[in-house]
Structure formats: structure tokens, C-alpha cells
Design a protein around this motif. Structure first.
Motif, PDB file in Angstrom:
ATOM      1  N   ARG A 129       0.963  -1.301   0.036  1.00  0.00           N
ATOM      2  CA  ARG A 129       0.015  -0.019   0.212  1.00  0.00           C
ATOM      3  C   ARG A 129       0.784   1.198   0.172  1.00  0.00           C
ATOM      4  O   ARG A 129       2.126   1.108   0.201  1.00  0.00           O
ATOM      5  CB  ARG A 129      -0.922   0.051   1.162  1.00  0.00           C
ATOM      6  CG  ARG A 129      -0.266   0.063   2.623  1.00  0.00           C
ATOM      7  CD  ARG A 129      -1.003   0.257   3.507  1.00  0.00           C
ATOM      8  NE  ARG A 129      -0.570   0.103   5.110  1.00  0.00           N
ATOM      9  CZ  ARG A 129      -0.101   1.304   5.685  1.00  0.00           C
ATOM     10  NH1 ARG A 129      -0.103   2.416   5.017  1.00  0.00           N
ATOM     11  NH2 ARG A 129       0.580   1.344   6.700  1.00  0.00           N
ATOM     12  N   PRO A 130       0.317   2.404  -0.442  1.00  0.00           N
ATOM     13  CA  PRO A 130       1.132   3.553  -0.395  1.00  0.00           C
ATOM     14  C   PRO A 130       1.316   3.863   0.994  1.00  0.00           C
ATOM     15  O   PRO A 130       0.520   3.695   1.954  1.00  0.00           O
ATOM     16  CB  PRO A 130       0.379   4.430  -1.150  1.00  0.00           C
ATOM     17  CG  PRO A 130      -1.137   4.038  -1.212  1.00  0.00           C
ATOM     18  CD  PRO A 130      -0.766   2.552  -1.068  1.00  0.00           C
ATOM     19  N   ALA A 131       2.639   4.651   1.191  1.00  0.00           N
ATOM     20  CA  ALA A 131       2.801   5.146   2.714  1.00  0.00           C
ATOM     21  C   ALA A 131       3.547   6.506   2.678  1.00  0.00           C
ATOM     22  O   ALA A 131       4.271   6.868   1.767  1.00  0.00           O
ATOM     23  CB  ALA A 131       3.649   3.957   3.362  1.00  0.00           C
ATOM     24  N   VAL A 132       3.272   7.189   3.779  1.00  0.00           N
ATOM     25  CA  VAL A 132       3.883   8.479   3.776  1.00  0.00           C
ATOM     26  C   VAL A 132       4.346   8.712   5.118  1.00  0.00           C
ATOM     27  O   VAL A 132       3.442   8.356   6.127  1.00  0.00           O
ATOM     28  CB  VAL A 132       2.922   9.625   3.515  1.00  0.00           C
ATOM     29  CG1 VAL A 132       3.668  10.955   3.708  1.00  0.00           C
ATOM     30  CG2 VAL A 132       2.235   9.380   2.080  1.00  0.00           C
ATOM     31  N   SER A 133       5.548   9.342   5.513  1.00  0.00           N
ATOM     32  CA  SER A 133       5.989   9.575   6.609  1.00  0.00           C
ATOM     33  C   SER A 133       6.421  11.181   6.759  1.00  0.00           C
ATOM     34  O   SER A 133       7.117  11.484   5.743  1.00  0.00           O
ATOM     35  CB  SER A 133       7.180   8.645   7.082  1.00  0.00           C
ATOM     36  OG  SER A 133       6.994   7.371   7.401  1.00  0.00           O
ATOM     37  N   VAL A 134       5.882  11.759   7.291  1.00  0.00           N
ATOM     38  CA  VAL A 134       6.006  13.203   7.450  1.00  0.00           C
ATOM     39  C   VAL A 134       6.619  13.831   9.146  1.00  0.00           C
ATOM     40  O   VAL A 134       6.263  13.161   9.888  1.00  0.00           O
ATOM     41  CB  VAL A 134       4.932  14.130   7.164  1.00  0.00           C
ATOM     42  CG1 VAL A 134       4.332  13.705   5.810  1.00  0.00           C
ATOM     43  CG2 VAL A 134       3.469  13.985   8.181  1.00  0.00           C
TER      44      VAL A 134
END
Length: 146
Positions: free
Chosen positions: A122-127
Motif C-alpha cells: 500500500r502507499p505510505a507517507v511519513s512526515v
């Protein structure tokens, strides 16, 4: 795996931003690309214009210097594709940047990841504080002439 495309508009980039894919079991407080019990691959963007390949697999890292990515009045959309290989031989994950500064321009970063044969990605984002993104769909360009 099926061919997939995800698009993220970068709203602010005043700290680190990581985007990519992970196994669906990645916990919501985990960092993309960190060594954990979950596989993940992607790229980390810095406010100073660097982009670096990251992976939980501890592979050789590749980085590239870009011009500052978000100037005054500029829009930046990260487009990443997951392209399955034939016969279940894994997939290629690639990233492009679509930027707008008066007109739209594609930038192929030349940074890719070879993924093993996995399912449930799945797409993942860490900010970090100071970075923000918005998820887009392909329809966002229908009225803008792209």
C-alpha cells in the motif's frame, strides 16, 4: 500485484518527507524505510532539495540533488508507479515529479526500487512537523488541460 499509480501533492516541505510503499502491516507510527518487521521502499525529500532512496532492506542508498522543490507559487505532485514484472517476479517502483510554475513539467528522477514478489503493498507517507501532503486522483487534471 497489479499495476498501480499514486499521486501526492506536496503542500509544505519545511522538514523531511518520505513517500513510497509498504506492506499493509506497517504500523501507523512507523517510519517508511526504517528497519522494522515490515518491508517498505521509497524516497525521502529534504527541504534543501535532496531526494534519497530509502528501504527497510538496507540496500545501497542513492541520492540526487534537485533545485529547491517548492518555490513561491510552485506546485509539486509526486507520482509513483508500481509496475509488476511478468510471472510473479516482483515489481518496479518508480517516482516522477510533476511541477507547475506557470506550466506543467515532468521530471523523471531516475530513482527506482526493484521489489521482490510481494502482495498486500500500500502507499505510505511519513512526515515530520513542517511537511504536509494531499492525496490526489487522476481526475484532478481533467479540467487543467494536462
Amino acid at each position: 500485484l497489479t499495476r498501480s499509480r499514486w499521486m501526492l501533492e506536496v503542500l509544505s516541505l519545511n522538514s523531511l518527507l518520505s513517500v513510497g510503499v509498504s506492506h499493509e502491516t506497517m504500523k501507523s507510527n512507523a517510519l517508511l524505510g526504517s528497519s522494522s518487521s515490515c518491508d517498505s521502499w521509497g524516497w525521502e525529500f529534504s527541504p534543501k532539495g535532496w531526494v534519497e532512496s530509502i528501504s527497510s532492506q538496507q540496500l545501497k542508498s542513492h541520492s540526487r540533488r534537485l533545485q529547491p522543490l517548492l518555490g513561491h507559487g510552485q506546485r509539486m505532485i509526486l507520482v509513483f508507479h508500481l509496475l509488476p514484472r511478468g510471472n510473479g517476479a516482483g515489481a518496479l517502483l518508480e517516482l516522477s515529479v510533476l511541477s507547475f510554475n506557470g506550466s506543467w513539467h515532468w521530471l523523471d528522477l531516475g530513482l527506482t526500487h526493484e521489489l521482490p514478489a510481494l502482495t498486500d503493498l500500500r502507499p505510505a507517507v511519513s512526515v515530520d512537523l513542517g511537511a504536509a501532503v494531499r492525496v490526489l486522483s487522476s481526475e484532478v487534471f481533467l479540467d487543467s488541460g494536462c
